[in-house]
Write a protein that holds these residues in place. Sequence first.
Motif, short mmCIF file in Angstrom:
data_model
loop_
_atom_site.label_atom_id
_atom_site.label_comp_id
_atom_site.label_asym_id
_atom_site.label_seq_id
_atom_site.Cartn_x
_atom_site.Cartn_y
_atom_site.Cartn_z
N LEU A 1 10.97 15.18 -4.84
CA LEU A 1 11.03 13.99 -3.98
C LEU A 1 9.61 13.63 -3.56
O LEU A 1 8.86 14.48 -3.09
N VAL A 2 9.23 12.37 -3.79
CA VAL A 2 7.89 11.93 -3.40
C VAL A 2 8.01 10.81 -2.36
O VAL A 2 8.65 9.79 -2.61
N THR A 3 7.43 11.04 -1.19
CA THR A 3 7.36 9.99 -0.16
C THR A 3 5.89 9.83 0.23
O THR A 3 5.05 10.64 -0.17
N GLU A 4 5.61 8.81 1.04
CA GLU A 4 4.22 8.62 1.46
C GLU A 4 3.78 9.74 2.40
O GLU A 4 2.60 9.98 2.56
N ARG A 5 4.73 10.45 2.99
CA ARG A 5 4.38 11.48 3.96
C ARG A 5 4.34 12.88 3.39
O ARG A 5 3.95 13.81 4.09
N PRO B 1 0.80 -1.23 0.00
CA PRO B 1 0.00 0.00 0.00
C PRO B 1 0.83 1.28 0.00
O PRO B 1 0.48 2.26 -0.64
N LYS B 2 1.98 1.24 0.70
CA LYS B 2 2.77 2.46 0.77
C LYS B 2 3.32 2.83 -0.60
O LYS B 2 3.31 3.99 -1.01
N ASN B 3 3.78 1.81 -1.33
CA ASN B 3 4.29 2.06 -2.67
C ASN B 3 3.18 2.50 -3.63
O ASN B 3 3.40 3.32 -4.52
N MET B 4 2.00 1.93 -3.41
CA MET B 4 0.85 2.32 -4.22
C MET B 4 0.54 3.80 -4.00
O MET B 4 0.28 4.54 -4.96
N LEU B 5 0.59 4.19 -2.76
CA LEU B 5 0.30 5.59 -2.41
C LEU B 5 1.32 6.52 -3.07
O LEU B 5 0.97 7.56 -3.64
N ILE B 6 2.60 6.12 -3.01
CA ILE B 6 3.65 6.94 -3.63
C ILE B 6 3.40 7.02 -5.14
O ILE B 6 3.49 8.09 -5.74
N ALA B 7 3.03 5.88 -5.72
CA ALA B 7 2.78 5.85 -7.17
C ALA B 7 1.63 6.78 -7.55
O ALA B 7 1.70 7.49 -8.55
N GLU B 8 0.58 6.77 -6.73
CA GLU B 8 -0.55 7.66 -7.01
C GLU B 8 -0.12 9.11 -7.01
O GLU B 8 -0.53 9.91 -7.84
N LYS B 9 0.76 9.43 -6.06
CA LYS B 9 1.25 10.82 -5.99
C LYS B 9 2.09 11.17 -7.21
O LYS B 9 1.98 12.26 -7.77
N VAL B 10 2.94 10.24 -7.61
CA VAL B 10 3.81 10.48 -8.78
C VAL B 10 2.94 10.72 -10.02
O VAL B 10 3.16 11.67 -10.78
N ALA B 11 1.92 9.86 -10.19
CA ALA B 11 1.06 10.01 -11.37
C ALA B 11 0.34 11.35 -11.32
O ALA B 11 0.19 12.02 -12.34
N GLU B 12 -0.08 11.74 -10.13
CA GLU B 12 -0.78 13.02 -10.00
C GLU B 12 0.15 14.19 -10.36
O GLU B 12 -0.25 15.14 -11.02
N ILE B 13 1.42 14.06 -9.93
CA ILE B 13 2.39 15.11 -10.24
C ILE B 13 2.62 15.21 -11.74
O ILE B 13 2.61 16.30 -12.32
#
Lengths: 283, 502
Positions: free
Chosen positions: B430-434, B241-253
């Motif tokens: 830089l994209v992290t889950e936080r 899930p954490k990697n999924m969350l990071i991926a969602e942020k990257v795609a949004e960016i």
Amino acid sequence: MLYLPGNNPGMLQDAHVYGADSVLFDLEDSVVISEKDAARIMVKNALKSVDYGRVEVTIRINPLDTDFSRKDIEEIVPVQPDALRLPKSESAKQIKKVDKLIEKIEKKNKIEQGSIKLMPMIETAKGVKDVDAIANASSRNVALTIGGEDLATDLGVTRTRGGEEIFTARSLIVMAAKAAGIDALDTIYSNVSDIKGLVDETKLIKKMGFSGKAVVHPRQIKPVHNVFAPSEKKIKEARKIVEAAQEAEEKGLGVITVNDKMIDYPIVDRAQRILTYAEITDK
Amino acid sequence: MENKVGRNIPQEVGCYSNLKPFSGTWERDIINSNDKLISLDDVLDKLDIRDGMTISFHHHFREGDILLNKILDLLSERGIKNLTLAPSSLGSVHSEIIKHIKNGVITKIHTSGLRGQLGEKVSRGLMKEPVIIRSHGGRAGAVETGRLKIDIAFIAAPTADYAGNISGSEGPSACGALGYARVDARNAEKVVAFTDNLVDFPVDSISIPQRFVDYVVEVDKIGNPEKIASGALRKTSTIPPKNMLIAEKVAEIIGSSRYFEDNFSLQTGSGTVSLATIDILKDMMSKQEIKGSFMMGGITGGHVSLLKEGLFDKIFDTQTFDLAAVKSIAENKDHIEIDAGDYADPFNKGPLVNNLDFVILSILEIDLDFNANVITGSDGIFRGASGGHSDTAAGSNVSIVVAPSVRGRIPTIKDSVTNVVTPGSDIDILVTERGVSINPHREDLKEDIINNTDLDVMEIEELQEKVEKLTGKPKPIEFKDNIVGLIEYRDGTIIDVVREVK
């Protein structure tokens, strides 16, 4: 509301990053008996040291008929979670007892009286039968919740995709909650890979009057939000209604009109709720 | 002087001196294709391997590589010493060679990465000479310009014919592109192809043509292609899930950016974040009817599915990361094999990294200046690879690095990274889950992200503080003075040194 086992440090520290409105740290079913102490201590320390921001933190303590529950309450209340979930709530008496105990601990720790809220969980036939009394047993109650799996076991039935077996219980819980002026929150959907099943069930419980649903995996958060999120059209309408109501109030008018139609107060309330959901679900 | 066909040839005529009389068709070191196919023993004799030579291997089989360990065993048996081992990279599987370092067969190593036992031992001072760490582009440049002179290139060839034509995408051990081996084949003094799939002349899709190959040797097995994709072949539904969350942020960016428009280009790694990002981008591109130009890098089935759906025109593939992509490179004419020079050699006249819009890269550590470490862990031990990190970060328009904010109990954001591989000036986001931090020099990206998304954007210092609230500040690790590694920047300058851990 995302459930997380209370004895997993990695999950406790990241619980709030997945976009759930509330996180639920579990001391009950997901923690084996030999780990109960460890989980309690870990959750306590997580609450002390992790900043969960705007995410509401609720702790599911152990069932009220076990020895663990008292210890859970004594240890957890001082670190001030937003609420406690009380599994296997079966009578008003139980809830009142918990209320008293919390009051004592609040006093001792100089916590504002009544600030720790309660969410009784109805997951036995007995609980369903006494649900009205349970709903009104404490002013700390903010929601009633239903535990689908345990209830099915108690009824001697199996859980199905359509949920017919707990339909009546769900209805009674919604009625009792709304009559007591609190929310009704639905049970989990345990098959994490069946997103369609989750969405169908969420649509059903939304129609029935539940205001939220517990999830067991971050992947379930978005689908649930999407069901509860109002459409753009509804949000626009709601905004118009709320604005008209505010305008009417400012002008001291008793009658609210939108597009030449007269609007009643219940409609304004409903519009307000739509806007709240829109905000929660990021629409 | 009379030549082989009986004509009298002068030694000098006018300004032309030192004329050589014709001496026979195959007399002057001319290679006859009919003589290339020989046995393993014969090839080791013929190669005239001597102490002090530099030998190379490719790492297309990653953890499934067999050839490197095997050849070094054989060279050790022959008593060869003092070799420079210069493969395109090394994995955990190569920890076998520790014994050959101890017994003096290998005295120098040039590589992109070091991992496992070997990484640990080198970090603890196993070798007298420091290991040279190069990026993929940096290595290609060093080989092409002769700074890294390869005496013998040993090439694991999934398919070959008797004349030395090699294909990477055919045969039972197909590994896809042979992007690293191609550079070595062009530049090494001697080139030997080892194959477990010798076919009739000519091989179908030629990765390396016969003109670069001296010998062909048939062996039982050259590598395990199933082990290429360690961890890369995961379905989206099993991504943490954490990697999924990071991926969602990257795609949004990416979606929020002004550079997300028709003909944009993209490189990702093969980790789960990259895989998930590609999946999300696929939907975004279809919905918004945006069509990209090319994808590059380590290529997976995820990339291939975007190509198949017409969302991108081409894939440029230096290194193929899973079997779906191996199949595609063999069948799809728009899935194009390139070499490490085409990809990233900073000294040629147009490495493709310079055409990249977005690159998504993982990191082990990052610091407040955005300097990135991908080679050593926070314990100071070699556990990664330079790869195409600094090449793509420099060449691309938008470089996005991804990492969990905490690994184990150690925060990813440092005051200063253990080792710099990619300078912070080349890292944009830089994209992290936080939370997400944007390099202050990219006002354009910041503007797009803040205006078009709800992501938690914060200064990198603030993100660090947030994490350290949880973890505390780790005590710095201690090093000895001894230098065990030199990290070359892609242009051959030294960007950092790696010291022996205490």
